[in-house]
Write a protein that holds these residues in place. Sequence first.
Motif, PDB file in Angstrom:
ATOM      1  N   ASN A 266      -4.997  -7.149  -4.073  1.00 28.01           N
ATOM      2  CA  ASN A 266      -5.426  -8.438  -3.547  1.00 28.01           C
ATOM      3  C   ASN A 266      -6.401  -8.222  -2.393  1.00 28.01           C
ATOM      4  O   ASN A 266      -6.109  -7.485  -1.447  1.00 28.01           O
ATOM      5  N   ALA A 267      -7.557  -8.861  -2.468  1.00 23.28           N
ATOM      6  CA  ALA A 267      -8.538  -8.704  -1.395  1.00 23.28           C
ATOM      7  C   ALA A 267      -7.972  -9.162  -0.059  1.00 23.28           C
ATOM      8  O   ALA A 267      -8.297  -8.595   0.993  1.00 23.28           O
TER       9      ALA A 267
ATOM     10  N   ASP B  82       0.808  -1.213   0.000  1.00 18.64           N
ATOM     11  CA  ASP B  82       0.000   0.000   0.000  1.00 18.64           C
ATOM     12  C   ASP B  82       0.843   1.266   0.000  1.00 18.64           C
ATOM     13  O   ASP B  82       0.453   2.277  -0.573  1.00 18.64           O
ATOM     14  N   ALA B  83       2.021   1.201   0.625  1.00 21.00           N
ATOM     15  CA  ALA B  83       2.872   2.387   0.676  1.00 21.00           C
ATOM     16  C   ALA B  83       3.390   2.795  -0.693  1.00 21.00           C
ATOM     17  O   ALA B  83       3.811   3.940  -0.888  1.00 21.00           O
TER      18      ALA B  83
ATOM     19  N   GLY C 292      -3.564   3.728   6.669  1.00 19.62           N
ATOM     20  CA  GLY C 292      -4.293   4.931   6.297  1.00 19.62           C
ATOM     21  C   GLY C 292      -3.842   5.557   5.005  1.00 19.62           C
ATOM     22  O   GLY C 292      -4.661   5.926   4.161  1.00 19.62           O
ATOM     23  N   ALA C 293      -2.521   5.688   4.795  1.00 20.37           N
ATOM     24  CA  ALA C 293      -2.015   6.368   3.602  1.00 20.37           C
ATOM     25  C   ALA C 293      -2.402   5.621   2.331  1.00 20.37           C
ATOM     26  O   ALA C 293      -2.778   6.229   1.317  1.00 20.37           O
ATOM     27  N   GLY C 294      -2.301   4.299   2.381  1.00 20.07           N
ATOM     28  CA  GLY C 294      -2.649   3.505   1.207  1.00 20.07           C
ATOM     29  C   GLY C 294      -4.122   3.587   0.881  1.00 20.07           C
ATOM     30  O   GLY C 294      -4.515   3.750  -0.278  1.00 20.07           O
ATOM     31  N   ILE C 295      -4.959   3.477   1.921  1.00 19.78           N
ATOM     32  CA  ILE C 295      -6.401   3.565   1.714  1.00 19.78           C
ATOM     33  C   ILE C 295      -6.782   4.943   1.179  1.00 19.78           C
ATOM     34  O   ILE C 295      -7.598   5.086   0.264  1.00 19.78           O
ATOM     35  N   GLU C 296      -6.181   5.980   1.725  1.00 18.26           N
ATOM     36  CA  GLU C 296      -6.495   7.338   1.278  1.00 18.26           C
ATOM     37  C   GLU C 296      -6.065   7.556  -0.164  1.00 18.26           C
ATOM     38  O   GLU C 296      -6.767   8.219  -0.944  1.00 18.26           O
ATOM     39  N   ALA C 297      -4.896   7.010  -0.538  1.00 18.41           N
ATOM     40  CA  ALA C 297      -4.447   7.139  -1.929  1.00 18.41           C
ATOM     41  C   ALA C 297      -5.411   6.431  -2.865  1.00 18.41           C
ATOM     42  O   ALA C 297      -5.738   6.930  -3.949  1.00 18.41           O
TER      43      ALA C 297
END
Length: 282
Positions: free
Chosen positions: A220-221, A202-203, A229-234
């Motif tokens: 990948n699920a 994610d990073a 947080g950073a990955g989800i926000e991106a």
Amino acid sequence: MPVVMRQFEVSYSPQLQAASCESSGIQGFINKLGAAEDASLQLDPAGRVVSRFFNCEIATAFQGIHGAQNGVVAWQAFARVRGADDSHDLSPWRLFARAASDEDLVAMDRRCRLVHALNFFRLAEAATLGDLHLCVHDRLLSAVSSDHGRAYRRVLDSLGVDHRRIVIELPALPVGNEYVLAQVAASYRLNGFRIALNPVIDAQLGSLLNRIRVDAVKVNAQDLPNWHGAGIEAARSAVADGTRLIAKRVETEQQRQFAVEAGATHLQGYLMGHPEPGIPNP
């Protein structure tokens, strides 16, 4: 012109030139395959296009990519390989491993994508089937020095295929290779293809999205619960800009629900359906 590109174009030029003269375009090319006595591209008993390569038969399987709230909106093609004795199936990666030289690997990778495109666009329902997702092998990124997608675009144009409906899925590369991916993505896009990314972690996603304009991100699920947080926000920021966030390898209802809650707009995996040789009528 690089040697590998000449080999790719020359190996198909007699059939493709014949196809380009047919008013029926891709179907005329398919019909000629059925009458060919000796060709690397052939038709199987079900009328699907297959290719002979390294004494193996390469065929296509399709898996649907579903909207999170509706049905199939796109399809991903996978190579299916049968050994020379027709008694067992091989992993496509074992076939790629036989390509000792970069030239062989490039030719095999392009052959697979040609077979997939032929099998997808030959269908009468192709206009309603959505996009076609095609993967490229990670070794192809370094084996072809520049102008990725040009040879493939020429072949598709000669067949009358709308290349804009093809999404090239770039392979996951280790962190630190963002520049390489950006250069390859820019080349494919310059040749008219759309792009999907497979970030390693994610990073990496935020850095990739700052460098590359993409149409889809595939995650990948099973990995989504570990995203921070950073990955989800991106990912959510990309979705807000119109990028598809595809959760792949969805195998359980719990994974499906988590993916949707995390912001996935599309789903792909065994929960919705396994790869199959054909595509159901819409």
